[in-house]
Design an enzyme around this catalytic site. Structure first.
Site, PDB file in Angstrom:
ATOM      1  N   LYS A  14       0.825  -1.220   0.000  1.00 29.44           N
ATOM      2  CA  LYS A  14       0.000   0.000   0.000  1.00 29.44           C
ATOM      3  C   LYS A  14       0.854   1.263   0.000  1.00 29.44           C
ATOM      4  CE  LYS A  14      -1.398  -0.633   4.842  1.00 29.44           C
ATOM      5  NZ  LYS A  14      -0.128  -0.454   5.434  1.00 29.44           N
ATOM      6  N   ARG A  89      -7.204   2.287  11.603  1.00 31.99           N
ATOM      7  CA  ARG A  89      -6.854   0.886  11.800  1.00 31.99           C
ATOM      8  C   ARG A  89      -7.815   0.171  12.732  1.00 31.99           C
ATOM      9  NH1 ARG A  89      -1.030   1.239  10.148  1.00 31.99           N
ATOM     10  NH2 ARG A  89       0.061  -0.633  10.610  1.00 31.99           N
ATOM     11  N   ARG A 123      12.092  -7.184   3.244  1.00 33.02           N
ATOM     12  CA  ARG A 123      12.015  -5.732   3.075  1.00 33.02           C
ATOM     13  C   ARG A 123      13.242  -5.065   3.710  1.00 33.02           C
ATOM     14  NH1 ARG A 123       6.330  -2.961   4.435  1.00 33.02           N
ATOM     15  NH2 ARG A 123       6.700  -3.431   6.623  1.00 33.02           N
ATOM     16  N   ARG A 156      13.425  -2.845   9.115  1.00 38.83           N
ATOM     17  CA  ARG A 156      12.695  -2.082  10.124  1.00 38.83           C
ATOM     18  C   ARG A 156      12.681  -2.904  11.408  1.00 38.83           C
ATOM     19  NH1 ARG A 156       7.044  -0.112   7.520  1.00 38.83           N
ATOM     20  NH2 ARG A 156       6.286  -0.982   9.469  1.00 38.83           N
ATOM     21  N   ARG A 167       0.969  -7.893  13.930  1.00 37.79           N
ATOM     22  CA  ARG A 167       0.320  -6.895  13.078  1.00 37.79           C
ATOM     23  C   ARG A 167      -0.732  -7.543  12.181  1.00 37.79           C
ATOM     24  NH1 ARG A 167       4.756  -3.776  10.101  1.00 37.79           N
ATOM     25  NH2 ARG A 167       6.142  -5.442  10.745  1.00 37.79           N
TER      26      ARG A 167
HETATM   27  P1  AMP Z   1       3.021   1.070   9.260  1.00 34.74           P
HETATM   28  O1  AMP Z   1       4.172   1.824   8.695  1.00 34.74           O
HETATM   29  O2  AMP Z   1       1.696   1.526   8.707  1.00 34.74           O
HETATM   30  O3  AMP Z   1       3.201  -0.420   9.158  1.00 34.74           O
HETATM   31  O4  AMP Z   1       2.963   1.431  10.823  1.00 34.74           O
HETATM   32  C1  AMP Z   1       4.028   1.073  11.684  1.00 34.74           C
HETATM   33  C2  AMP Z   1       3.556   1.033  13.136  1.00 34.74           C
HETATM   34  O5  AMP Z   1       3.073   2.346  13.514  1.00 34.74           O
HETATM   35  C3  AMP Z   1       2.405   0.101  13.430  1.00 34.74           C
HETATM   36  O6  AMP Z   1       2.815  -1.246  13.625  1.00 34.74           O
HETATM   37  C4  AMP Z   1       1.855   0.729  14.711  1.00 34.74           C
HETATM   38  O7  AMP Z   1       2.692   0.445  15.825  1.00 34.74           O
HETATM   39  C5  AMP Z   1       1.982   2.215  14.414  1.00 34.74           C
HETATM   40  N1  AMP Z   1       0.780   2.717  13.718  1.00 34.74           N
HETATM   41  C6  AMP Z   1       0.709   3.214  12.443  1.00 34.74           C
HETATM   42  N2  AMP Z   1      -0.544   3.584  12.135  1.00 34.74           N
HETATM   43  C7  AMP Z   1      -1.295   3.315  13.232  1.00 34.74           C
HETATM   44  C8  AMP Z   1      -2.682   3.464  13.559  1.00 34.74           C
HETATM   45  N3  AMP Z   1      -3.559   3.965  12.674  1.00 34.74           N
HETATM   46  N4  AMP Z   1      -3.103   3.061  14.798  1.00 34.74           N
HETATM   47  C9  AMP Z   1      -2.239   2.573  15.695  1.00 34.74           C
HETATM   48  N5  AMP Z   1      -0.930   2.401  15.466  1.00 34.74           N
HETATM   49  C10 AMP Z   1      -0.451   2.765  14.260  1.00 34.74           C
END
Ligand code: AMP
Length: 215
Positions: A14, A89, A123, A156, A167
């Site tokens: 995404k 989310r 990744r 990461r 996740r």
């Molecule tokens: P992402 O880059 O979207 O995979 O986000 C990395 C991490 O940021 C996630 O595993 C969460 O710990 C936190 N995070 C990002 N977006 C959200 C959200 N909408 N609600 C809660 N935690 C978030």
């Protein structure tokens, strides 16, 4: 003005699709994960509250996430629209969002869990310029070295199997149900994310009814 949300399990592509769409249509790409990673790198006050949660693959509390999204959208630098990546989310975040903003569509990218697990473990991100690599599709010429700036390629902190499984579980338990909410409003455009990135992008354009005339 185009206002979109893009959803799908971590590693479904995404971020790549959102960046491409933003570039083509001059949208602001708002990735909540990127904003949080910036806080961690910059050692802000917020970083101390979110670092551990993120490393474990856990969700950051709604009040923090919602404040970050509100502040970002309040900048009003999105004249041609925005694409929200990684938000909402869960149900609470979806309701918070819909109370104050409207959207044109939700792009849902479908990829089976096993495929994303493989992708995520491959990744890498350049520690210097931030360019992302996937060792399955996009190998650097020299192992662990960025092709563009020669920075070190890193994983990461939250791309480890336990955090990825946490996740995925959160996505299925908490995020997927909000798609129902958007579906009842006929806002969801679903695409097959296992195909090559350019084809996925084409399918998104078709689903959203976009053409070069919208650029
Ligand atoms: P992402 O880059 O979207 O995979 O986000 C990395 C991490 O940021 C996630 O595993 C969460 O710990 C936190 N995070 C990002 N977006 C959200 C959200 N909408 N609600 C809660 N935690 C978030």
């Amino acid at each position: 003005m185009h206002k979109y949300i893009i959803m799908g399990v971590q590693g479904c592509g995404k971020g790549t699709q959102a960046k491409q769409l933003a570039k083509t249509f001059d949208l602001v790409h708002i990735s909540v994960g990127d904003i949080f990673r910036w806080h961690i790198q910059s050692h802000t006050k917020l970083a101390a509250r979110i670092k551990r949660l993120m490393a474990d693959g856990a969700l950051v509390p709604d009040d923090i996430v919602e404040e970050v999204v509100r502040q970002r959208l309040d900048q009003h630098d999105w004249n041609f629209g925005f694409i929200l990546d990684g938000f909402p989310r869960n149900h609470h975040q979806a309701e918070f969002f819909l109370e104050s903003y409207d959207i044109d569509a939700v792009i849902q990218i479908d990829v089976p869990d096993q495929v994303v697990l493989d992708r995520i473990m491959n990744r890498r991100l350049c520690g210097k310029c931030g360019l992302d690599y996937n060792l399955i599709f996009h190998r650097p010429a020299v192992v662990d070295v960025c092709d563009v700036c020669s920075g070190p390629l890193l994983s990461r902190a939250d791309d480890n199997p336990d955090a990825v499984r946490a996740r995925l579980k959160d996505y299925h338990d908490k995020t997927e149900p909000i798609l129902e909410l958007f579906r009842t409003k006929e806002l969801v455009v679903a695409v097959d994310g296992t195909r090559p990135a350019a084809e996925v992008q084409d399918e998104i354009w078709r689903g959203l009814g976009l053409s070069v005339a919208d650029k």
